[in-house]
Scaffold this motif. Structure first.
Motif, PDB file in Angstrom:
ATOM      1  N   THR A 187      20.872 -17.585  21.075  1.00 40.87           N
ATOM      2  CA  THR A 187      19.631 -19.316  20.975  1.00 40.87           C
ATOM      3  C   THR A 187      19.351 -19.127  19.439  1.00 40.87           C
ATOM      4  OG1 THR A 187      18.045 -16.874  21.274  1.00 40.87           O
ATOM      5  CG2 THR A 187      18.383 -18.394  22.724  1.00 40.87           C
ATOM      6  N   VAL A 188      18.478 -19.806  18.396  1.00 41.75           N
ATOM      7  CA  VAL A 188      18.483 -19.957  17.128  1.00 41.75           C
ATOM      8  C   VAL A 188      17.759 -18.450  16.892  1.00 41.75           C
ATOM      9  CG1 VAL A 188      17.389 -20.661  15.555  1.00 41.75           C
ATOM     10  CG2 VAL A 188      18.185 -22.310  16.834  1.00 41.75           C
ATOM     11  N   GLY A 189      16.889 -18.166  17.531  1.00 41.72           N
ATOM     12  CA  GLY A 189      15.851 -16.835  17.741  1.00 41.72           C
ATOM     13  C   GLY A 189      16.701 -15.215  17.376  1.00 41.72           C
ATOM     14  N   GLU A 190      18.090 -16.090  18.412  1.00 37.08           N
ATOM     15  CA  GLU A 190      18.597 -14.275  18.816  1.00 37.08           C
ATOM     16  C   GLU A 190      19.748 -14.288  17.245  1.00 37.08           C
ATOM     17  OE1 GLU A 190      19.356 -14.507  23.349  1.00 37.08           O
ATOM     18  OE2 GLU A 190      20.736 -15.035  22.245  1.00 37.08           O
ATOM     19  N   MET A 191      19.848 -15.714  16.145  1.00 38.77           N
ATOM     20  CA  MET A 191      20.811 -15.382  15.639  1.00 38.77           C
ATOM     21  C   MET A 191      19.831 -15.468  13.965  1.00 38.77           C
ATOM     22  SD  MET A 191      22.893 -18.812  16.332  1.00 38.77           S
ATOM     23  CE  MET A 191      24.457 -18.959  15.087  1.00 38.77           C
ATOM     24  N   GLN A 192      19.427 -14.993  14.066  1.00 39.25           N
ATOM     25  CA  GLN A 192      18.288 -14.604  12.889  1.00 39.25           C
ATOM     26  C   GLN A 192      18.856 -12.726  12.508  1.00 39.25           C
ATOM     27  OE1 GLN A 192      17.715 -17.156  11.727  1.00 39.25           O
ATOM     28  NE2 GLN A 192      18.095 -18.258  13.479  1.00 39.25           N
ATOM     29  N   THR A 193      18.788 -12.226  11.252  1.00 40.35           N
ATOM     30  CA  THR A 193      19.024 -11.208  11.076  1.00 40.35           C
ATOM     31  C   THR A 193      17.638 -10.493  10.962  1.00 40.35           C
ATOM     32  OG1 THR A 193      21.082 -11.119  10.908  1.00 40.35           O
ATOM     33  CG2 THR A 193      20.638  -9.022  10.445  1.00 40.35           C
ATOM     34  N   PRO A 194      17.110  -9.829  11.885  1.00 45.59           N
ATOM     35  CA  PRO A 194      16.194  -9.246  10.781  1.00 45.59           C
ATOM     36  C   PRO A 194      15.890  -8.116   9.638  1.00 45.59           C
ATOM     37  CG  PRO A 194      16.627  -8.139  12.331  1.00 45.59           C
ATOM     38  CD  PRO A 194      17.591  -8.626  12.657  1.00 45.59           C
ATOM     39  N   TYR A 195      16.582  -8.402   8.621  1.00 46.12           N
ATOM     40  CA  TYR A 195      16.278  -7.777   7.562  1.00 46.12           C
ATOM     41  C   TYR A 195      15.028  -7.063   6.930  1.00 46.12           C
ATOM     42  CZ  TYR A 195      21.435  -7.931   7.154  1.00 46.12           C
ATOM     43  OH  TYR A 195      22.759  -8.384   7.793  1.00 46.12           O
ATOM     44  N   ALA A 196      14.389  -5.550   6.829  1.00 45.99           N
ATOM     45  CA  ALA A 196      13.256  -5.386   6.499  1.00 45.99           C
ATOM     46  C   ALA A 196      12.388  -6.253   5.033  1.00 45.99           C
ATOM     47  CB  ALA A 196      12.903  -3.840   5.876  1.00 45.99           C
ATOM     48  N   PHE A 197      13.955  -6.927   4.510  1.00 46.22           N
ATOM     49  CA  PHE A 197      12.725  -7.972   3.393  1.00 46.22           C
ATOM     50  C   PHE A 197      13.939  -9.236   3.217  1.00 46.22           C
ATOM     51  CE2 PHE A 197      13.569  -9.628  -0.778  1.00 46.22           C
ATOM     52  CZ  PHE A 197      11.914  -9.675  -1.058  1.00 46.22           C
ATOM     53  N   PRO A 198      12.880 -10.211   3.683  1.00 46.61           N
ATOM     54  CA  PRO A 198      13.721 -11.604   4.391  1.00 46.61           C
ATOM     55  C   PRO A 198      14.724 -11.969   3.045  1.00 46.61           C
ATOM     56  CG  PRO A 198      12.024 -11.212   4.847  1.00 46.61           C
ATOM     57  CD  PRO A 198      12.074 -10.352   4.103  1.00 46.61           C
ATOM     58  N   GLN A 199      15.673 -12.337   3.717  1.00 46.13           N
ATOM     59  CA  GLN A 199      17.217 -12.993   2.865  1.00 46.13           C
ATOM     60  C   GLN A 199      17.802 -13.647   3.305  1.00 46.13           C
ATOM     61  OE1 GLN A 199      19.798  -9.475   1.802  1.00 46.13           O
ATOM     62  NE2 GLN A 199      17.946  -8.284   2.382  1.00 46.13           N
ATOM     63  N   GLU A 200      18.713 -14.133   2.535  1.00 43.07           N
ATOM     64  CA  GLU A 200      20.363 -14.784   3.652  1.00 43.07           C
ATOM     65  C   GLU A 200      20.554 -14.148   5.061  1.00 43.07           C
ATOM     66  OE1 GLU A 200      21.192 -17.293   3.498  1.00 43.07           O
ATOM     67  OE2 GLU A 200      23.194 -17.383   4.675  1.00 43.07           O
ATOM     68  N   ASN A 201      20.857 -15.018   5.545  1.00 40.26           N
ATOM     69  CA  ASN A 201      21.227 -14.388   6.747  1.00 40.26           C
ATOM     70  C   ASN A 201      21.717 -14.751   8.102  1.00 40.26           C
ATOM     71  OD1 ASN A 201      19.495 -14.168   8.943  1.00 40.26           O
ATOM     72  ND2 ASN A 201      17.885 -13.758   7.390  1.00 40.26           N
ATOM     73  N   ASP A 217       9.219   2.514  -5.250  1.00 37.49           N
ATOM     74  CA  ASP A 217       9.964   1.882  -5.418  1.00 37.49           C
ATOM     75  C   ASP A 217      10.343  -0.315  -4.298  1.00 37.49           C
ATOM     76  OD1 ASP A 217      11.375   2.324  -7.758  1.00 37.49           O
ATOM     77  OD2 ASP A 217      11.078   4.192  -7.137  1.00 37.49           O
ATOM     78  N   GLY A 218       9.598  -0.638  -3.924  1.00 35.24           N
ATOM     79  CA  GLY A 218      10.198  -1.075  -3.353  1.00 35.24           C
ATOM     80  C   GLY A 218      10.731  -1.767  -1.898  1.00 35.24           C
ATOM     81  N   ASN A 219      11.235  -1.649  -1.542  1.00 36.16           N
ATOM     82  CA  ASN A 219      12.244  -2.178  -0.381  1.00 36.16           C
ATOM     83  C   ASN A 219      13.834  -1.087  -0.314  1.00 36.16           C
ATOM     84  OD1 ASN A 219      12.925  -4.324  -1.694  1.00 36.16           O
ATOM     85  ND2 ASN A 219      14.549  -4.805  -0.124  1.00 36.16           N
ATOM     86  N   PHE A 220      13.282  -0.564  -1.432  1.00 37.14           N
ATOM     87  CA  PHE A 220      14.714   0.155  -1.865  1.00 37.14           C
ATOM     88  C   PHE A 220      14.749   1.621  -0.733  1.00 37.14           C
ATOM     89  CE2 PHE A 220      17.907   2.675  -4.543  1.00 37.14           C
ATOM     90  CZ  PHE A 220      18.823   1.492  -5.204  1.00 37.14           C
ATOM     91  N   ILE A 221      13.735   1.898  -0.068  1.00 40.30           N
ATOM     92  CA  ILE A 221      13.666   2.506   1.285  1.00 40.30           C
ATOM     93  C   ILE A 221      14.177   1.763   2.005  1.00 40.30           C
ATOM     94  CG2 ILE A 221      11.339   1.602   2.167  1.00 40.30           C
ATOM     95  CD1 ILE A 221      13.452   5.548   1.403  1.00 40.30           C
ATOM     96  N   THR A 222      14.532   1.389   2.216  1.00 41.31           N
ATOM     97  CA  THR A 222      15.293   0.386   3.616  1.00 41.31           C
ATOM     98  C   THR A 222      16.641  -0.444   3.129  1.00 41.31           C
ATOM     99  OG1 THR A 222      14.474  -1.744   2.989  1.00 41.31           O
ATOM    100  CG2 THR A 222      13.414  -0.846   4.279  1.00 41.31           C
ATOM    101  N   ASP A 223      17.612   0.317   3.489  1.00 44.45           N
ATOM    102  CA  ASP A 223      19.350  -0.175   3.300  1.00 44.45           C
ATOM    103  C   ASP A 223      20.100   1.169   4.404  1.00 44.45           C
ATOM    104  OD1 ASP A 223      18.620   2.804   1.988  1.00 44.45           O
ATOM    105  OD2 ASP A 223      18.910   2.700   0.068  1.00 44.45           O
ATOM    106  N   GLY A 224      19.614   0.754   5.109  1.00 43.57           N
ATOM    107  CA  GLY A 224      20.763   1.992   6.123  1.00 43.57           C
ATOM    108  C   GLY A 224      21.308   0.660   7.150  1.00 43.57           C
TER     109      GLY A 224
END
Ligand code: GAL
Length: 987
Positions: free
Chosen positions: A877-891, A564-571
């Motif tokens: 920094t630009v790098g710090e402004m990214q949120t590393p969701y386990a499945f990349p998406q709008e952030n 079931d894919g990334n449905f396990i990364t929902d914390g």
């Protein structure tokens, strides 16, 4: 030969029958609390010999024999889960598999596949010389997944199921002085697996500690401390039931009574906010057991959930046990860390979804203060796919197994004051076995409530519990105006119950949106005792790329066919336990103190939303900022406010003075901080805050007289801005810029993408007639007039009839050296669905990496996830402004940004100005790149930065499991206009 083979198969079938029989086990001792005691203990954790067999047909004959030669076998750590070993290398014992609802094997209860990975464990140990004579010795397993048989010195002691519950075997007569050998055969699949269909990884092994426990003659095999609190009298009553007569003493309270007797004395009660524990000793002539007693009384009164006479509000999370490296084997440090992070984010309750946790976690909940719903290891969700036919929860054949699980949980955990409810399990639909479990729990322990969500009529539970109900339905339930029960006989009962949302606000990816709206309802209705966000932690498995970069795997990453894919990364925390923006939002939404600043009246109101604690553990500070710069700050005197009380104080003189000097946008911030150190946070840790602007008119941008554009070879020039022949900006102030152009797309968030019934929002966005993911821009006209340059375009996708007209009106203010852009859009045709965003996107040089902004921050925020955004000046920094969701998406979007400056190392900078605000995103890749990647480590930085300046955003909602975006946070496609300014600096 043929006959011999047949016999062998039949024998082995017989010998392995326990794997598929419905019973909970054989040869086991009665369940008990097994409290800490001074009786002898020998831990058997450590390295064991291990071999993984392919199935029951492949087991090592005679492996239980002490003389068996296992020297060539591998060594494995006990406790551990065998699929979690060396996943970046050989993965010698198989790999994790993740399914949500589906059983990963054919549904043919109670049978399980022949391909049934079976771990064979062996170890020798030396019984210490001082091991006491007499009495009994138990071999205790805290958790083995999913089924096992045990031998001591070649003699079979028994077998067991019920993965996340303890099992004890009597080892007395087979234990020898000196050297002993224990052998354990563990099966990945068993009849018990049908009862353990929780939404998590399928993992196996001896995953919790193993020990040998001496039980002295005349000792205390079991004790049950009953410790209630009479809030009217301020008295606690203690009575300890024990399996042997002894004395109970609580020196601090002067209690010294016999077991079975009760004592009533003045005490400080236990609550999750004030976790007061008293050390107690229960002793017989041969054993001393230590207990930590917390006095508290849980009750439902007038349909309201109360502890110690006061209503409580659960600000909860659902916690699976998870460690990205070791699976469900957790160190005590990790358990403590979980509670610390929770408490630091104002979380006060845990539902142990969906099984009894490691017992040491509950000790920490007692100590640090957490309300706990202790849930039984029971879920049969997969039967839902087949109309719940043969559901074990409703089949007398499985009754014993169900009751056994309930008894093992209740007996083990009955002495924990943190546990206020027993939960029968999760998602088993309805059934007589559940009813029997409830009845058993009530007769064994009348001091706690029984919880179960899956039977909506709630006939045999003490709280009405649901999951993922939308806000309007919650409002109705809060008013006790819900739809009647299907069985009218149950209606009055259910209507008399308090209500909890045992799961809500699915924290998958970006979101959950709408938390603040839920909280308002919880706080409005007395019937609502709060809820538990799904879920605490992303259950990602830590991996490394060949060049050593870390990433987190989810379903399908191990080549599983069924998953079931990334449905396990929902914390609410990422797999490495760093807080996600969702947790930061939750912290603000559930803050137990509300601070409201009135900048007209010059007052500050402080409301104490704790259920028990006054505010004496807090101190308050104020700060005044002008245009994001701190002008003055100081401490704020706030009288101690009792739980549920409030107070209003006037602004300190210094704050009034500072505010009077404001030249720009003035903001007052008041914070509530821990005054002293707590067990879970340092002094100064922030608990709550409030913020308000000084009243100030929103002045429209001052756009100067403007200059006339000039035609140049490449196109047009307007002040310092260069445009190509199609009127597209190519540079400004010498900085190369591509765009800005209308941009409506976002890399779908999990909440856009995942739908339960019907098409998801993202699917609508991608439909052929909308196709927002592949818009084309057609320039219709470029008009160079006296005041500037006007570019008219139509934006639409191949195959789509609908479109959007977009006009870009450019002007240049020479005095301020600012370039202004006003974008006007109007949808053409029928736009049936909301837009993801309304804004422009531009690309700028990569070295403009140092970002400063004045607006909402420090973290990302969307229209329905913005409670935690504070107005201020931030740097990242630009790098710090990214949120590393386990499945990349709008952030990464920052909300209400007044201006944002992107600076390079060489003195070059580009500043974007709002009129008045915009939402601001900058990333080293495009939305399309984000959308295409499956994991963050696959994202490759481009040679430019991509900036989104948005007039409006669609909310996030919680549709990956639950309601979508509420109407007030949807972004309709309608005519709109917005203005943005640009300025540059060059050294
Ligand atoms: C619930 C279930 C949880 C989890 C969640 C979605 O229905 O109880 O275990 O699957 O949905 O993440």
């Amino acid at each position: 030969m043929a006959t011999r083979e047949k016999t062998t198969l039949a024998t082995s079938r017989l010998e392995h029958r326990y794997v598929e029989d419905l019973g909970p086990g054989s040869g086991r001792s009665a369940p008990r609390a097994a409290p800490r005691s001074d009786a002898a203990v020998l831990g058997l954790d450590g390295e064991w010999r291990f071999r993984l067999a392919a199935g029951l047909h492949d087991t090592a004959e005679g492996f239980e024999d002490p003389a068996f030669e296992a020297g060539a076998w591998d060594l494995i750590a006990v406790p551990s889960m065998w699929q979690m070993h060396d996943l970046d290398g050989e993965a010698p014992y198989g790999k994790p598999q993740y399914t949500n609802i589906h059983y990963p094997f054919p549904v043919d209860p109670p049978r399980v596949p022949d391909a049934n990975p079976t771990g064979e464990y062996r170890r020798s140990f030396t019984l210490p010389d001082e091991w006491p004579e007499g009495g009994r010795t138990l071999l205790r397993f805290e958790g083995v997944d999913s089924c096992f048989a045990v031998w001591l010195n070649g003699v079979r002691l028994g077998d067991g199921k019920g993965s996340r519950l303890p099992t004890e075997f009597d080892a007395t007569v087979h234990l020898r002085p000196g050297e002993n050998t224990v052998a354990v055969r563990v099966h990945q699949w068993s009849a018990g697996s049908y009862l353990e269909d929780q939404d998590t990884w399928w993992l196996s092994g001896i995953f919790r500690p193993v020990s040998l426990l001496h039980r002295p003659e005349g000792g205390l095999d079991d004790v049950f401390a009953h410790a209630g609190y009479d809030h009217a009298a301020g008295l606690g009553t203690l009575m300890v039931e024990a399996t042997a007569a002894g004395r109970v003493s609580v020196p601090e309270l002067g209690i010294d009574i016999a077991t079975g007797e009760s004592a009533t004395v003045p005490v400080e009660p236990w609550t999750a906010e004030t976790p007061r524990l008293y050390d107690a000793v229960v002793a017989t002539a041969t054993e001393r057991v230590s207990l930590r007693v917390g006095f508290r009384t849980v009750a439902v009164e007038d349909g309201v959930l109360k502890v110690n006479g006061r209503p409580i509000l659960l600000r909860g999370v659902n916690r699976h046990e998870w460690d990205p490296d070791t699976g469900r084997t957790l160190s005590v440090e990790t358990m403590r860390r979980d509670i610390e992070i929770m408490k630091r984010h104002n979380v006060n309750a845990v539902r142990t979804s969906h099984y009894a946790p490691d017992r040491r976690f509950l000790e920490l909940c007692d100590e640090l203060g957490m309300w706990v719903i202790d849930e039984c290891d029971l879920e049969t969700h997969g039967f839902g796919h087949y109309g719940w036919r043969e559901n074990p929860a409703n089949d007398p054949k499985w009754r014993e197994a169900c009751l056994d699980r309930m008894a093992r949980m209740v007996e083990r955990d009955k002495n924990h004051p943190s546990v206020i409810m027993w939960s029968l399990g999760n998602e088993c639909n309805e059934g007589e076995n559940l009813e029997a479990m409830a009845a058993w729990a009530k007769q064994r322990d009348a001091s706690r409530l029984v919880h179960y969500e899956g039977d909506y009529d709630s006939p045999y539970v003490d709280v009405y519990s649901r999951m993922y109900v939308p806000h309007d339905e919650l409002d109705g339930i809060g008013r006790r105006e819900e739809e009647p029960t299907r069985d009218p006989a149950h209606d009055a009962h259910r209507r008399s119950l308090p209500f909890i949302l045992c799961e809500y606000a699915h924290a998958m990816g970006n979101g959950p949106g709408g938390l603040a709206d839920y909280q308002r309802l919880f706080e409005r209705h007395e019937r609502c005792a709060g809820g538990f966000v799904w879920e605490w932690i992303d259950q990602g498995v830590r991996r490394r790329t060949e060049d050593g970069r870390e990433w987190f795997a989810y379903g399908g990453d191990f080549g599983e066919i069924l998953h079931d894919g990334n449905f396990i990364t929902d914390g609410l925390v990422f797999s490495d336990r760093s807080p996600s923006p969702g947790l930061v939002e939750y912290k603000k939404v559930i803050e137990p103190v509300r601070i409201v600043i009135d900048s007209g009246e010059r007052t500050i109101a402080v409301a104490n939303g704790h259920d028990f604690a006054d505010t004496s553990h807090l101190r308050f500070t104020w700060r005044f900022e002008d245009g994001g710069e701190e002008i003055a700050s100081g401490g704020l005197e706030v009288p101690v406010v009792a739980a549920g009380g409030s107070v209003r104080v006037v602004w300190p003189e210094e704050l009034r003075k500072a505010a009077a000097t404001a030249a720009g946008e003035g903001w007052v911030t008041v914070r509530a901080l821990l005054d002293g150190e707590m067990a879970w946070a340092e002094a100064g840790h922030e608990i709550a805050w409030g913020q308000a602007p000084l009243p100030h008119p929103q002045a429209p941008p001052v756009i100067g007289a403007g200059v006339a554009p000039a035609a140049v070879a490449a196109g047009y020039r307007l002040g310092g801005a260069e445009f190509d022949a199609l009127g597209r900006l190519t540079s400004f102030g010498g900085i190369e810029i591509e765009g800005p152009r209308l941009d409506l797309w976002r890399a779908p968030a999990d909440n856009d993408r995942v739908a339960w019934g019907g098409l998801s929002t993202a699917a609508h966005w991608r439909e052929r007639d909308m196709a927002l993911d592949r818009l084309e821009h057609k320039v219709l006209d470029v008009e160079a007039g006296g005041g500037g340059l006007t570019v008219s375009t139509r934006v639409g996708a191949g195959g789509a009839r609908i479109g959007m007209s977009a006009q870009y009106a450019w002007s240049y203010d020479p005095e301020a050296a600012k370039l202004w852009l006003t974008v006007s859009v109007a949808p053409e045709g029928e736009w049936a669905h909301p837009l993801p965003r309304l804004g422009v996107r531009l690309a700028v040089p990569k070295d403009l990496d140092a970002v400063t902004w004045f607006g909402g921050g420090p973290g990302e925020a969307y229209t329905d996830t913005r409670a935690a955004a504070r107005i201020g000046r931030y740097e990242a920094t630009v790098g710090e402004m990214q949120t590393p969701y386990a499945f990349p998406q709008e952030n990464g979007s920052r909300i209400d940004v007044r201006w944002a400056r992107l600076a390079g190392t060489n003195g070059t900078a580009l500043t974007c100005f709002g009129a008045p605000h915009f939402a601001f995103t900058v990333r080293p890749w495009t939305s399309e790149d984000l959308e295409a990647a499956m994991h963050p480590h696959e994202l490759v930085e481009r040679d430019r930065l991509y900036v989104n300046l948005d007039a409006a955003l669609h909310g996030m909602g919680s549709a990956s499991c639950g309601p979508g975006v509420l109407p007030e946070y949807r972004l309709p496609a309608e005519p709109a206009g917005f203005t943005i300014g640009f300025g540059t600096e060059r050294s």
